[in-house]
Design a protein around this motif. Structure first.
Motif, mmCIF file in Angstrom:
data_model
loop_
_atom_site.group_PDB
_atom_site.id
_atom_site.type_symbol
_atom_site.label_atom_id
_atom_site.label_comp_id
_atom_site.label_asym_id
_atom_site.label_seq_id
_atom_site.Cartn_x
_atom_site.Cartn_y
_atom_site.Cartn_z
ATOM 1 N N VAL A 388 -3.162 -37.723 -0.206
ATOM 2 C CA VAL A 388 -3.957 -37.229 -1.345
ATOM 3 C C VAL A 388 -4.623 -35.922 -0.912
ATOM 4 O O VAL A 388 -5.178 -35.842 0.184
ATOM 5 C CB VAL A 388 -5.040 -38.257 -1.762
ATOM 6 C CG1 VAL A 388 -5.959 -37.676 -2.820
ATOM 7 C CG2 VAL A 388 -4.416 -39.544 -2.253
ATOM 8 N N LEU A 389 -4.569 -34.904 -1.780
ATOM 9 C CA LEU A 389 -5.340 -33.680 -1.540
ATOM 10 C C LEU A 389 -6.257 -33.492 -2.732
ATOM 11 O O LEU A 389 -5.799 -33.452 -3.881
ATOM 12 C CB LEU A 389 -4.414 -32.467 -1.408
ATOM 13 C CG LEU A 389 -5.138 -31.110 -1.441
ATOM 14 C CD1 LEU A 389 -5.998 -30.896 -0.219
ATOM 15 C CD2 LEU A 389 -4.153 -29.956 -1.569
ATOM 16 N N LYS A 390 -7.556 -33.392 -2.488
ATOM 17 C CA LYS A 390 -8.495 -33.211 -3.604
ATOM 18 C C LYS A 390 -9.757 -32.502 -3.110
ATOM 19 O O LYS A 390 -10.019 -32.444 -1.896
ATOM 20 C CB LYS A 390 -8.851 -34.554 -4.232
ATOM 21 C CG LYS A 390 -9.502 -35.518 -3.272
ATOM 22 C CD LYS A 390 -9.905 -36.782 -3.967
ATOM 23 C CE LYS A 390 -10.643 -37.706 -3.016
ATOM 24 N NZ LYS A 390 -11.059 -38.950 -3.528
ATOM 25 N N LYS A 391 -10.506 -32.020 -4.115
ATOM 26 C CA LYS A 391 -11.814 -31.455 -3.759
ATOM 27 C C LYS A 391 -12.758 -32.626 -3.596
ATOM 28 O O LYS A 391 -12.860 -33.476 -4.488
ATOM 29 C CB LYS A 391 -12.316 -30.548 -4.885
ATOM 30 C CG LYS A 391 -11.703 -29.168 -4.823
ATOM 31 C CD LYS A 391 -12.341 -28.245 -5.836
ATOM 32 C CE LYS A 391 -11.544 -26.964 -5.929
ATOM 33 N NZ LYS A 391 -11.370 -26.512 -7.307
ATOM 34 N N GLY A 392 -13.454 -32.696 -2.479
ATOM 35 C CA GLY A 392 -14.383 -33.805 -2.266
ATOM 36 C C GLY A 392 -15.779 -33.399 -2.700
ATOM 37 O O GLY A 392 -15.971 -32.406 -3.418
ATOM 38 N N SER A 393 -16.773 -34.156 -2.235
ATOM 39 C CA SER A 393 -18.149 -33.820 -2.583
ATOM 40 C C SER A 393 -18.531 -32.525 -1.859
ATOM 41 O O SER A 393 -17.946 -32.169 -0.832
ATOM 42 C CB SER A 393 -19.072 -34.954 -2.146
ATOM 43 O OG SER A 393 -18.883 -35.161 -0.769
ATOM 44 N N GLN A 394 -19.553 -31.869 -2.344
ATOM 45 C CA GLN A 394 -20.092 -30.608 -1.785
ATOM 46 C C GLN A 394 -18.990 -29.584 -1.507
ATOM 47 O O GLN A 394 -18.986 -28.907 -0.473
ATOM 48 C CB GLN A 394 -20.847 -30.881 -0.481
ATOM 49 C CG GLN A 394 -22.070 -31.703 -0.696
ATOM 50 C CD GLN A 394 -22.507 -32.395 0.592
ATOM 51 O OE1 GLN A 394 -21.794 -32.403 1.579
ATOM 52 N NE2 GLN A 394 -23.669 -32.976 0.539
ATOM 53 N N GLU A 395 -18.038 -29.553 -2.419
ATOM 54 C CA GLU A 395 -16.937 -28.586 -2.336
ATOM 55 C C GLU A 395 -16.181 -28.614 -1.020
ATOM 56 O O GLU A 395 -15.734 -27.586 -0.512
ATOM 57 C CB GLU A 395 -17.447 -27.176 -2.622
ATOM 58 C CG GLU A 395 -17.854 -27.020 -4.070
ATOM 59 C CD GLU A 395 -18.080 -25.576 -4.428
ATOM 60 O OE1 GLU A 395 -17.158 -24.773 -4.226
ATOM 61 O OE2 GLU A 395 -19.185 -25.281 -4.904
ATOM 62 N N CYS A 396 -16.066 -29.824 -0.453
ATOM 63 C CA CYS A 396 -15.247 -29.982 0.743
ATOM 64 C C CYS A 396 -13.839 -30.339 0.296
ATOM 65 O O CYS A 396 -13.647 -31.015 -0.699
ATOM 66 C CB CYS A 396 -15.787 -31.148 1.578
ATOM 67 S SG CYS A 396 -16.905 -30.613 2.830
ATOM 68 N N ILE A 397 -12.891 -29.877 1.057
ATOM 69 C CA ILE A 397 -11.515 -30.263 0.777
ATOM 70 C C ILE A 397 -11.215 -31.557 1.512
ATOM 71 O O ILE A 397 -11.522 -31.657 2.710
ATOM 72 C CB ILE A 397 -10.547 -29.162 1.289
ATOM 73 C CG1 ILE A 397 -10.793 -27.862 0.556
ATOM 74 C CG2 ILE A 397 -9.106 -29.595 1.164
ATOM 75 C CD1 ILE A 397 -10.695 -27.989 -0.923
#
Ligand code: ADP
Length: 474
Positions: A388-397
């Protein structure tokens, strides 16, 4: 060459302490001296002014003859060595005086007289008096010039013997006291600096004891929370780190020796076989191919170790660029589809579009493929691997690589990132134990990280994060 003692902090502190204490005492003494002399001189001035007032009254009542008599009598009463009186006209001509044998060297001080005539304000002057009959010895006198009648000036002087004796006594006291102050402040300063630095001595003694074989020794922490306690704590923390580092270096060299031994032994075996057996050309070729394969694995390990060391030391040759991560991950995942089919592993991927980062393409690819390679390697046929590739919290990849494979014991989840560490249950598969170490080093060089947790049912979940900012999301 300055002896070691003179370069010690204790010596310098003592010197400072004694110096500051002595200079301050000196300043206090001088200040007191000026105050005390001021008081004495003020008293004398007062006395002289009273005498002048007395003369004024007498002149008014009894005229000049009265004043003349008063000068003689007053001087006799107080002592002719103590005081003198002279009556003069404004032009400086003396017309009456007390007995002046003792005061013969006293002249009319023209500047003072002129100032009196000009301002009609009394004038005080401190003057040296020479005693001709006593080998020209000198004493000080306080002289007053004042009008005692409209055209009569009184010059009267008072020997400053109180002042002189005070000065003499004060000088003696000053000398003695300063000697005392210097000695006491040096002793006190030495005592204080020794006491303050005693903690340093303890640390030095411990440090001397610490050699390569006695790294277990620790500096005593007093718990006072002062600077020395803080130094001791920091020092102990440093020793902990050094000890851990030495331990890991020992472990690593053990692992290197162990992991390099097998391929070298195998290469040697092939070479030995080739020497003693007389086989067909085909078999020689196959032995040569095996030797090349083992040598490649060996070279690969050595190269990986070199890359890790370089990146760790901040010398990694990174080429940062704007990287379309979504595209890169999608492309890489597509390459794994044939492998998934061959190994009968359910492989799926979910890639969020338009994620761009500022990173080194080759390095990120290397870290990512290591995670997916491992997921396939440590997962049995019929199980599944997902990306899975996604934007995580606090704009972390977030790049998540999940499998339902053999899994990792919670106690080993940190160790697998150490160089050469391999879990027991993974030993049936080929590996060097270097891939994750390199992957984490790469992630950290991008200000990110790699962590691992367990899967809900079985297997592992690896999370590669890349933060925003220069090295993260654009
Ligand atoms: P290796 O070449 O041995 O795979 P790595 O550094 O990539 O070296 O991994 C270190 C160790 O971590 C592996 O030997 C294995 O024991 C464990 N490991 C890594 N990935 C997984 C995974 N997906 N599942 C189970 N164990 C894993």
């Amino acid at each position: 060459m300055i002896p070691r003692f003179f370069r010690t902090i204790a010596f310098r502190l003592t010197l400072w302490y004694a110096g500051i204490f002595s200079v301050s005492s000196c300043v206090v003494f001088i200040l007191f001296y000026f105050l005390a002399t001021q008081v004495i001189v003020n008293q004398m001035d007062q006395e002289l002014l009273e005498k002048a007032g007395f003369f004024s009254t007498i002149i008014q009542r009894k005229g000049m003859t009265g004043a003349n008599n008063l000068a003689v009598l007053e001087a006799q009463a107080a002592g002719e060595k103590k005081i003198f009186f002279r009556l003069l006209y404004p032009n400086g001509q003396v017309f009456a005086s007390s007995h002046m044998a003792y005061w013969s060297s006293i002249q009319i001080h023209q500047a003072s007289l002129e100032s009196l005539l000009k301002t009609r304000q009394h004038v005080f002057k401190t003057q040296d008096v020479q005693l001709k009959h006593k080998g020209n010895s000198v004493f000080k006198a306080r002289i007053l010039y004042d009008f005692v009648a409209p055209e009569v000036v009184l010059q009267t002087g008072l020997a400053m013997d109180t002042y002189d004796s005070f000065l003499g006594a004060y000088k003696r006291i000053f000398g003695l006291s300063m000697g005392f102050v210097v000695i006491v402040s040096t002793l006190f300063g030495w005592f204080l600096s020794k006491k303050a630095l005693s903690g340093v001595d303890t640390i030095t003694t411990t440090v001397k004891k610490i050699s390569g074989s006695t790294l277990d020794e620790r500096v005593f922490e007093t718990g006072n929370e002062d600077e020395l306690d803080y130094l001791a704590k920091t020092f102990n923390e440093m020793l902990d780190r050094i000890q851990a580092l030495i331990k890991s270096i020992h472990e690593m060299s053990d692992n290197i020796a162990h992991d390099l031994k097998s391929p070298v032994t195998r290469i040697r075996g092939f070479a030995e076989l080739a020497l003693i057996q007389q086989d067909t050309m085909e078999e020689y070729r196959s032995m040569a191919a095996n030797t090349i394969e083992e040598s490649d694995r060996l070279l690969d390990m050595i190269n990986t170790m070199l890359v890790i060391s370089k990146v760790d030391a901040g010398q990694g040759e990174f080429v940062f660029e704007r990287l379309d991560l979504s595209r890169m991950i999608k492309g890489a995942c597509e390459l794994y589809l044939p492998l998934a089919e061959d190994t009968n592993i359910h492989f799926s991927y979910e890639v969020e579009d338009s994620i761009t980062v500022y990173a080194d393409r080759r390095m990120i690819q290397r870290a990512f493929s290591n995670l997916v390679d491992n997921a396939f390697k440590y997962t049995d046929p019929g199980e599944s691997v997902s990306v899975v590739l996604k934007k995580g919290s606090q704009e972390c990849i977030h790049i998540i690589v999940e499998d339902t494979g053999i899994g990792i014991d919670p106690g080993e989840r940190e160790s697998i990132f150490q160089r050469f560490y391999r879990t027991d249950r993974s030993r049936t598969k080929q590996g060097s134990g270097l891939g994750l170490s390199l992957a984490r080093t790469i992630a950290r060089a991008h200000h990110g990280d790699i962590t691992v947790t367990g899967n809900n049912t079985k297997g592992s979940v690896f999370l590669l994060t890349l933060p925003h900012g220069n090295f993260g999301v654009i």
